[in-house]
Scaffold this motif. Sequence first.
Motif, PDB file in Angstrom:
ATOM      1  N   SER A  85       0.820  -1.218   0.000  1.00 25.71           N
ATOM      2  CA  SER A  85       0.000   0.000   0.000  1.00 25.71           C
ATOM      3  C   SER A  85       0.855   1.270   0.000  1.00 25.71           C
ATOM      4  N   MET A  86       1.967   1.245   0.740  1.00 22.54           N
ATOM      5  CA  MET A  86       2.845   2.409   0.759  1.00 22.54           C
ATOM      6  C   MET A  86       3.440   2.659  -0.619  1.00 22.54           C
ATOM      7  N   HIS A  87       3.872   1.576  -1.296  1.00 22.82           N
ATOM      8  CA  HIS A  87       4.414   1.716  -2.643  1.00 22.82           C
ATOM      9  C   HIS A  87       3.366   2.296  -3.588  1.00 22.82           C
ATOM     10  N   TYR A  88       2.142   1.785  -3.469  1.00 27.16           N
ATOM     11  CA  TYR A  88       1.070   2.263  -4.349  1.00 27.16           C
ATOM     12  C   TYR A  88       0.869   3.773  -4.200  1.00 27.16           C
ATOM     13  N   GLU A  89       0.785   4.245  -2.961  1.00 27.37           N
ATOM     14  CA  GLU A  89       0.584   5.677  -2.723  1.00 27.37           C
ATOM     15  C   GLU A  89       1.772   6.492  -3.232  1.00 27.37           C
ATOM     16  N   ASN A  90       2.988   6.020  -2.981  1.00 26.61           N
ATOM     17  CA  ASN A  90       4.176   6.750  -3.404  1.00 26.61           C
ATOM     18  C   ASN A  90       4.336   6.743  -4.926  1.00 26.61           C
ATOM     19  N   LEU A  91       4.039   5.606  -5.555  1.00 24.68           N
ATOM     20  CA  LEU A  91       4.118   5.518  -7.014  1.00 24.68           C
ATOM     21  C   LEU A  91       3.166   6.508  -7.665  1.00 24.68           C
ATOM     22  N   THR A  92       1.958   6.593  -7.142  1.00 22.49           N
ATOM     23  CA  THR A  92       0.972   7.532  -7.681  1.00 22.49           C
ATOM     24  C   THR A  92       1.449   8.969  -7.524  1.00 22.49           C
ATOM     25  N   ALA A  93       2.017   9.272  -6.341  1.00 21.13           N
ATOM     26  CA  ALA A  93       2.518  10.637  -6.094  1.00 21.13           C
ATOM     27  C   ALA A  93       3.661  10.986  -7.046  1.00 21.13           C
ATOM     28  N   VAL A  94       4.576  10.050  -7.257  1.00 23.00           N
ATOM     29  CA  VAL A  94       5.716  10.285  -8.148  1.00 23.00           C
ATOM     30  C   VAL A  94       5.243  10.467  -9.589  1.00 23.00           C
ATOM     31  N   ALA A  95       4.329   9.594 -10.035  1.00 21.61           N
ATOM     32  CA  ALA A  95       3.824   9.681 -11.407  1.00 21.61           C
ATOM     33  C   ALA A  95       3.094  10.999 -11.634  1.00 21.61           C
ATOM     34  N   ALA A  96       2.291  11.427 -10.659  1.00 23.65           N
ATOM     35  CA  ALA A  96       1.554  12.682 -10.793  1.00 23.65           C
ATOM     36  C   ALA A  96       2.506  13.873 -10.861  1.00 23.65           C
ATOM     37  N   ALA A  97       3.550  13.850 -10.028  1.00 22.72           N
ATOM     38  CA  ALA A  97       4.519  14.949 -10.027  1.00 22.72           C
ATOM     39  C   ALA A  97       5.287  15.001 -11.346  1.00 22.72           C
ATOM     40  N   ALA A  98       5.722  13.836 -11.832  1.00 18.18           N
ATOM     41  CA  ALA A  98       6.474  13.791 -13.082  1.00 18.18           C
ATOM     42  C   ALA A  98       5.603  14.195 -14.272  1.00 18.18           C
ATOM     43  N   GLN A  99       4.331  13.792 -14.250  1.00 19.54           N
ATOM     44  CA  GLN A  99       3.421  14.148 -15.341  1.00 19.54           C
ATOM     45  C   GLN A  99       3.226  15.666 -15.407  1.00 19.54           C
ATOM     46  N   GLN A 100       3.098  16.291 -14.245  1.00 19.61           N
ATOM     47  CA  GLN A 100       2.917  17.738 -14.208  1.00 19.61           C
ATOM     48  C   GLN A 100       4.183  18.464 -14.669  1.00 19.61           C
ATOM     49  N   ASP A 101       5.339  18.012 -14.213  1.00 20.49           N
ATOM     50  CA  ASP A 101       6.597  18.622 -14.616  1.00 20.49           C
ATOM     51  C   ASP A 101       6.823  18.435 -16.118  1.00 20.49           C
ATOM     52  N   TYR A 102       6.488  17.246 -16.619  1.00 25.63           N
ATOM     53  CA  TYR A 102       6.631  16.955 -18.051  1.00 25.63           C
ATOM     54  C   TYR A 102       5.729  17.864 -18.881  1.00 25.63           C
ATOM     55  N   ARG A 103       4.512  18.079 -18.409  1.00 26.63           N
ATOM     56  CA  ARG A 103       3.556  18.920 -19.141  1.00 26.63           C
ATOM     57  C   ARG A 103       4.019  20.377 -19.172  1.00 26.63           C
ATOM     58  N   VAL A 104       4.531  20.873 -18.060  1.00 25.04           N
ATOM     59  CA  VAL A 104       4.909  22.282 -17.958  1.00 25.04           C
ATOM     60  C   VAL A 104       6.278  22.560 -18.582  1.00 25.04           C
ATOM     61  N   ASN A 105       7.254  21.719 -18.263  1.00 25.69           N
ATOM     62  CA  ASN A 105       8.636  22.006 -18.650  1.00 25.69           C
ATOM     63  C   ASN A 105       9.203  21.068 -19.710  1.00 25.69           C
ATOM     64  N   GLY A 106       8.514  19.951 -19.959  1.00 26.79           N
ATOM     65  CA  GLY A 106       9.050  18.930 -20.846  1.00 26.79           C
ATOM     66  C   GLY A 106       9.453  19.394 -22.231  1.00 26.79           C
ATOM     67  N   PRO A 107       8.604  20.125 -22.947  1.00 26.41           N
ATOM     68  CA  PRO A 107       8.948  20.520 -24.316  1.00 26.41           C
ATOM     69  C   PRO A 107      10.248  21.319 -24.413  1.00 26.41           C
ATOM     70  N   LYS A 108      10.370  22.377 -23.638  1.00 21.96           N
ATOM     71  CA  LYS A 108      11.552  23.242 -23.758  1.00 21.96           C
ATOM     72  C   LYS A 108      12.815  22.588 -23.209  1.00 21.96           C
ATOM     73  N   ARG A 109      12.662  21.549 -22.365  1.00 22.09           N
ATOM     74  CA  ARG A 109      13.838  20.880 -21.815  1.00 22.09           C
ATOM     75  C   ARG A 109      14.155  19.572 -22.529  1.00 22.09           C
ATOM     76  N   GLY A 110      13.392  19.286 -23.579  1.00 27.25           N
ATOM     77  CA  GLY A 110      13.664  18.076 -24.345  1.00 27.25           C
ATOM     78  C   GLY A 110      13.371  16.800 -23.578  1.00 27.25           C
ATOM     79  N   TRP A 111      12.359  16.815 -22.703  1.00 27.79           N
ATOM     80  CA  TRP A 111      11.992  15.593 -21.982  1.00 27.79           C
ATOM     81  C   TRP A 111      11.317  14.635 -22.952  1.00 27.79           C
ATOM     82  N   MET A 112      11.700  13.387 -22.868  1.00 25.18           N
ATOM     83  CA  MET A 112      11.259  12.401 -23.851  1.00 25.18           C
ATOM     84  C   MET A 112      11.332  11.005 -23.239  1.00 25.18           C
TER      85      MET A 112
END
Length: 402
Positions: A85-112
């Motif tokens: 359960s701890m992994h599940y909660e942490n995985l979701t938090a990490v994925a959500a944070a990375a998705q937001q960062d990718y959406r905002v900064n990904g294009p100009k930083r060449g995230w791929m």
Amino acid sequence: MKNKSWRFLCLLLGLCVCVTSCNFGGTAQTDPPSAQEEEKGGQTTEIIVPGGKEEDSKEDKEKTEEKKEDEKKTQSKPFWQSETSMHYENLTAVAAAAQQDYRVNGPKRGWMSKNGKLYGYYDGCYITPSMLVKEGYLQSGLDTKGYEILLIDGDDLAQYDGANVPSGSRKFCVFAAVKQNNKYLLASADGKAGQISQANYTALLAKYNQSHGTVGRLSSASAEYGRILNYIGLYEGRFEDLAVREIRKDNKYACVVFSGRSNTANIKQYILKNDNGFWEVVYPNVQMDAYPINAINKLVPDFNVEVLPKYNLAAWKTLVKAEQGGAVAALFSNYLISTKAEIAYQCATSNCAYFRLTDGSRCVAYSNGEYWTAARVNSDIAAKNYFMERTGVDYSFIILDD
């Protein structure tokens, strides 16, 4: 007389003893209200006896709380195992944070997606939870040891046994994964995405493998060069004579930079895929993308971005000219031409110009901001180096391929 007096005294003493005994007995049986009770206006204070009503109530409450806690644990049990359960909660938090960062900064930083994992092309490294914490997208203190951040298509993950991908993640998006008991637990920003075997996890990432052989520039003398241009002609629906700047490729994909001869300033960039010897256009008009690495990766995630040239055509599209008068004048001044009819091809910017003459010779011209100079060169590579030495910029997109 003395005897009578003595008997009377004894009788009187006996009566006194009797009366006193009666009063003491009454006190033991019925005590009057205490002074404290009188001060409280006649209210009685309940005497708490050890083992009485209040302690019984505390035990009942503790039992009720324990029962509620057990019920809560049962209801919150994850779909795989309770210890994850701890992994599940942490995985979701990490994925959500990375998705937001990718959406905002990904294009100009060449995230791929690089081989299935989230990668920063200009950072030169894979993106980690610690990087997300530093950038303020993920809270600190989470146990993310061994976590991997993926950038894949949710439909690809959904094909494997044990996967349970949320409908909102059945697209190209971020997932987080961690190995647990020889299986990989995965989640997206939308929540749990299931668990798959280690073998299936490896097979999933293999779909995004970008190593397709050596990357290099294709010779204009090769038969494949002509075939690629034929497929571009089919795609465009016309067979205009093309002015090709360069074709770069590996064993699966090719990138072609070209224009028509009639308008050399209308430079295009296409991505083609080789399917059993047949080339097809899979991503046209790269020249329109301000952030081509990020844009191409979304649609063709196994494309090796090293096949792309280093320049970004979108940054030049309003600066390229089909004719540069100052450069043409410099050709005349240096006796490289005697008439404009000798110019078979030209393409320029505000300070650099390249020419191919009707006799096959090549010329370059450069402006330092005050005046133009011109010179003859022996090859397209020599022309590229001429501009690089003076500007530090790759002007291959105006130079006709040899």
